[in-house]
Design an enzyme around this catalytic site. Structure first.
Site, PDB file in Angstrom:
ATOM      1  N   HIS A  75      -7.187  -6.675   0.366  1.00  0.00           N
ATOM      2  CA  HIS A  75      -7.056  -5.228  -0.081  1.00  0.00           C
ATOM      3  C   HIS A  75      -6.553  -5.126  -1.020  1.00  0.00           C
ATOM      4  CE1 HIS A  75      -7.629  -5.673   4.466  1.00  0.00           C
ATOM      5  NE2 HIS A  75      -8.347  -4.828   4.292  1.00  0.00           N
ATOM      6  N   HIS A 135       0.899  -1.053  -0.071  1.00  0.00           N
ATOM      7  CA  HIS A 135       0.002   0.026  -0.009  1.00  0.00           C
ATOM      8  C   HIS A 135       0.881   1.425  -0.038  1.00  0.00           C
ATOM      9  CE1 HIS A 135      -3.761  -2.289   0.422  1.00  0.00           C
ATOM     10  NE2 HIS A 135      -3.360  -2.549   1.625  1.00  0.00           N
ATOM     11  N   ASP A 170      -4.049 -10.509  -1.739  1.00  0.00           N
ATOM     12  CA  ASP A 170      -4.538  -9.931  -0.447  1.00  0.00           C
ATOM     13  C   ASP A 170      -5.981  -9.604  -0.488  1.00  0.00           C
ATOM     14  OD1 ASP A 170      -4.730  -7.497   1.596  1.00  0.00           O
ATOM     15  OD2 ASP A 170      -2.815  -8.277   2.150  1.00  0.00           O
ATOM     16  N   ASP A 175      -5.715 -12.411   4.235  1.00  0.00           N
ATOM     17  CA  ASP A 175      -6.907 -11.896   5.069  1.00  0.00           C
ATOM     18  C   ASP A 175      -8.344 -12.083   4.010  1.00  0.00           C
ATOM     19  OD1 ASP A 175      -5.751 -10.343   3.063  1.00  0.00           O
ATOM     20  OD2 ASP A 175      -5.544  -8.543   4.353  1.00  0.00           O
TER      21      ASP A 175
END
Length: 399
Positions: free
Chosen positions: A180, A142, A178, A267
């Site tokens: 995200h 990120h 991921d 996740d």
């Protein structure tokens, strides 16, 4: 670029374990220790498989991704007593004491060590020392050139890709699993025709960072080398894997990479507290298997794998990352797990050696879950149908 070596390497995570915000922060290095302990208990991780993180060209490579003013503020905020001028600018650069990414003493050194681990993995594979390399301390996808974001200070994945390009001129496929969206890596290479970024994640309509939609496909000469598959909340194994596999097969034929760099945040599991996907451990068995097969089919085996998110530290992360290493190293235990009707037994008390007052009273006893024992998910068919619609839109530009 060669791939004559046959044994994969594990990058020692000792330096990356210094990347620690505070004890109550969800991004905690206990995940690394638990994974190592599980694999050691299975006799699947040995000292001779480990190599240290790189200590060369780290800052030079960081500067290829991050702005000099950002690097300077990270260094200043890393002091035990940061100067007032740095504290006053901290929020501008993504650092807030009560936010996702608070600054902490020594954070520059810790974040640089994470980059060093991912560079060591890239060097091992690209030099031909190993066909595959795993750095679980990495995957901080990120971080942006000018700010931290989402627990990430320096973008080690982007740094490793940049290093590969500079040193080898290779075409790089970046795969992000991921939950995200892998936004930082995507935007770093959004106009680069030689880096393909593929991210499968929960839709940004409901989840941080709010990006990663199917119409994000790259710009200029990089148009077409970006693929996002945003899936609906409460997506389950079958739909997730269908979207992942179909996308990966198509983009491989379209892009024909020289090397794969993959990010393995874990996740998207139903137990994870920071997202809404309802997958089981099955996807963490299947995704590495499919990447592994395609690496040998398309890239001469060259595969660099990184860690990432995953916030159920005890129930999910060690098993998911353990399965990743078992696949990369072609460990015989995998065949036992695949054949076992009960999901494959874990070693008893494998987590006992980690001293923690946060250890759950009950831990998983098998490598794989039994989703049939879970409460059935409402709207299953509607969710899968919506994911199929989005997938068809996402894949339009790949032909």
């Amino acid at each position: 670029m060669t791939s004559s070596a046959s044994a994969p390497v594990w990058i020692d995570n000792a330096a990356s374990k210094r990347y620690r915000f505070h004890d109550d922060h969800p991004f905690h290095p206990i995940r690394l220790q638990l994974t190592e302990d599980l694999l050691t208990a299975c006799d699947a991780l040995k000292p001779e498989q480990m190599i240290p993180a790189s200590s060369k060209s780290i800052e030079k490579t960081i500067r290829r991704i991050h702005r000099s003013d950002y690097l300077q503020i990270v260094k200043e905020l890393s002091a035990a007593a940061p100067p007032r001028s740095a504290i006053e600018q901290a929020a501008r650069y993504g650092f807030e004491t009560d936010g996702d990414t608070p600054y902490f003493p020594g954070m520059h050194e810790a974040a640089a060590a994470v980059v060093g681990g991912s560079l060591a993995a890239a060097e091992a594979v690209m030099s031909g020392r190993a066909p595959h390399a795993l750095h679980l301390g990495g995957g901080l996808h990120h971080a942006f050139p000018d700010r931290s974001s989402g627990f990430c200070i320096y973008n080690d994945a982007a740094a490793a890709i940049s290093w590969i390009q500079e040193r080898y001129g290779a075409k790089v496929l970046y795969i992000d699993t991921d939950v995200h969206h892998g936004d930082g890596v995507q935007w770093c290479f959004y106009s680069d025709p030689d880096v393909f970024t593929f991210s499968i994640h929960e839709t940004g309509k409901f989840l941080f960072p709010g990006t990663g939609f199917a119409n994000e496909r790259g710009v200029s000469s990089g148009y077409g080398t970006c693929l996002n598959v945003p899936v609906e909340p409460y997506t389950e194994d079958e739909s997730w894997l269908d979207c992942f596999s179909e996308s990966l097969s198509l983009l491989m034929r379209s892009f024909k990479p020289d090397v794969i760099v993959s990010q393995h945040g874990c996740d998207a599991h139903a137990f994870d507290p920071l997202a809404h996907i309802h997958c089981s451990m099955r996807i963490y068995r299947e995704m590495p298997k499919r990447i592994h097969r395609l690496a040998h089919e398309w890239t001469g085996g060259r595969w660099i794998a990184l860690g990432g998110g995953g916030y159920d530290h005890w129930n999910v992360v060690p098993r998911a990352w353990g399965l990743l290493w078992l696949e990369m190293s072609d460990h015989p235990l995998l065949r036992t797990i695949d054949a076992a009707a009960d999901g494959g037994q874990l070693p008893p008390d494998w987590a006992a050696r980690v001293a923690s007052d946060r250890r759950p009273a009950e831990l998983p006893r098998t490598w794989l879950d039994d989703p049939a024992a879970w409460t059935p998910m409402p709207r299953r068919s509607e969710i899968a149908a919506r994911n199929r619609e989005v997938l068809e839109i996402a894949l339009q530009h790949l032909g």
